[in-house]
Design a protein around this motif. Structure first.
Motif, PDB file in Angstrom:
ATOM      1  N   ILE A  98       0.774  -1.471  -0.078  1.00 57.32           N
ATOM      2  CA  ILE A  98      -0.375  -0.312  -0.402  1.00 57.32           C
ATOM      3  C   ILE A  98       0.690   1.066   0.235  1.00 57.32           C
ATOM      4  N   GLY A  99       1.675   1.327   0.357  1.00 56.62           N
ATOM      5  CA  GLY A  99       2.887   2.204   0.800  1.00 56.62           C
ATOM      6  C   GLY A  99       3.190   2.667  -0.704  1.00 56.62           C
ATOM      7  N   TRP A 100       3.791   1.603  -1.327  1.00 54.75           N
ATOM      8  CA  TRP A 100       4.042   1.976  -2.661  1.00 54.75           C
ATOM      9  C   TRP A 100       3.039   2.449  -4.306  1.00 54.75           C
ATOM     10  N   ILE A 101       2.108   2.383  -3.280  1.00 50.38           N
ATOM     11  CA  ILE A 101       0.827   2.072  -4.042  1.00 50.38           C
ATOM     12  C   ILE A 101       0.336   4.054  -3.922  1.00 50.38           C
ATOM     13  N   GLU A 102       0.561   4.274  -2.802  1.00 47.30           N
ATOM     14  CA  GLU A 102       0.788   5.447  -2.253  1.00 47.30           C
ATOM     15  C   GLU A 102       1.482   6.132  -3.662  1.00 47.30           C
ATOM     16  N   ALA A 156      -5.790   0.839  -3.861  1.00 48.49           N
ATOM     17  CA  ALA A 156      -5.708   2.050  -5.099  1.00 48.49           C
ATOM     18  C   ALA A 156      -6.739   2.507  -6.125  1.00 48.49           C
ATOM     19  N   TYR A 157      -7.889   2.571  -5.671  1.00 53.18           N
ATOM     20  CA  TYR A 157      -9.554   3.438  -6.867  1.00 53.18           C
ATOM     21  C   TYR A 157      -9.088   4.685  -6.142  1.00 53.18           C
ATOM     22  N   VAL A 158      -8.841   4.567  -4.668  1.00 48.32           N
ATOM     23  CA  VAL A 158      -8.672   5.787  -4.342  1.00 48.32           C
ATOM     24  C   VAL A 158      -8.013   6.704  -4.662  1.00 48.32           C
TER      25      VAL A 158
END
Length: 268
Positions: A113-117, A155-157
């Motif tokens: 999730i950190g990499w998605i950000e 990811a969507y948000v």
């Protein structure tokens, strides 16, 4: 599913010899490295978009471990260099983490999730996430599906789409790939890789999942194999980017041009 025009793209993995960078940071180990870095590289990551654009390539993928500095300042600087060059970042390839590990799956999910950000700060359209490294069982596949449901919302948000790949044990069969994609209701797309499966059933198995492909790692091994895999994507009416991932040691750009010539009839 993201609808995109057919085109040729390049992954920074194809440029690995030139970049020479493997940044530290693994799940649970901030100083760990995914692989041994080279002593030095001749190409700065900030200059990659410009070098691709100079060669007429305006789409790319970026391996997370090639990013030498994950600070907001650096990510914004790289995104500005990419925009100035007129290059689209199709996907950030998150090349670590084991989502369905029975002990560390949640930890690895949060690391992803950190990499998605960070992908959102880079201006990526997608992130590619490993489907799971555990042996394929009903239980391990169910854990992966549950984790992807969380990741797709994260990811969507942030305006991103999640892809996975026919790679590693959990997604080692067409049935497993199909199950994960269908059980997540289309929220997860497929990055279709030519080279991750092998054996006598390779082409039969690839043909069973090609219809789901939104992106493609056109991984060169030899011309016959490459063209046969390209024909599978054509039969499936693939409509996304063909990303070149193999840079021949000692002649990176020349080998990419040779592969690009093989792909050209499929994007015309």
């Amino acid at each position: 599913m993201i609808q995109t025009p057919l085109r040729v793209s390049v992954s920074t993995w194809a440029l690995h010899e030139l970049l020479g960078t493997v940044a530290p940071g693994r799940p649970g180990d901030p100083e760990g490295r995914l692989m041994t870095p080279r002593e030095s590289g001749s190409l700065d990551l900030l200059h990659v978009p410009r070098e691709l654009a100079r060669r007429g390539i305006t789409t790319m993928e970026l391996c997370h471990f090639h990013i030498p500095d994950a600070s907001d300042c650096y990510l914004e600087e790289w995104a500005a260099a990419r925009e100035d060059a007129g290059v689209q970042l199709w996907s950030l390839l998150i090349d670590d983490g084991d989502l369905n590990h029975p002990e560390f799956g949640d930890r690895d999910r949060d690391w992803i999730i950190g990499w998605i950000e960070r992908a959102s700060r880079l201006g990526a359209q997608c992130v590619r996430v490993i489907g799971g490294k555990q042996p394929l069982t009903d239980e391990s596949l169910a854990r992966s599906i549950a984790q992807f449901r969380i990741l797709t919302m994260e990811a969507y948000v942030r305006g991103l789409h999640v892809l996975t790949e026919n790679w590693f044990p959990t997604l080692s069969t067409p049935a497993a790939v199909q199950a994960l994609l269908e059980e997540t209701g289309g929220a997860v797309g497929l990055n279709f890789d030519f080279g991750n499966w092998s054996g006598p059933e390779k082409y039969t198995n690839l043909a069973q999942i090609a219809e789901y492909a939104e992106g493609c790692h056109a991984k060169w091994d030899n011309d016959d194999d490459f063209l046969r895999c390209l024909e599978i994507t054509r039969s499936a009416e693939f409509s996304g980017p063909y990303t070149l991932v193999h840079g021949e040691p000692g002649k990176t750009w020349e080998s990419l041009e040779q592969q690009r010539a093989l792909v050209a009839p499929y994007v015309a």
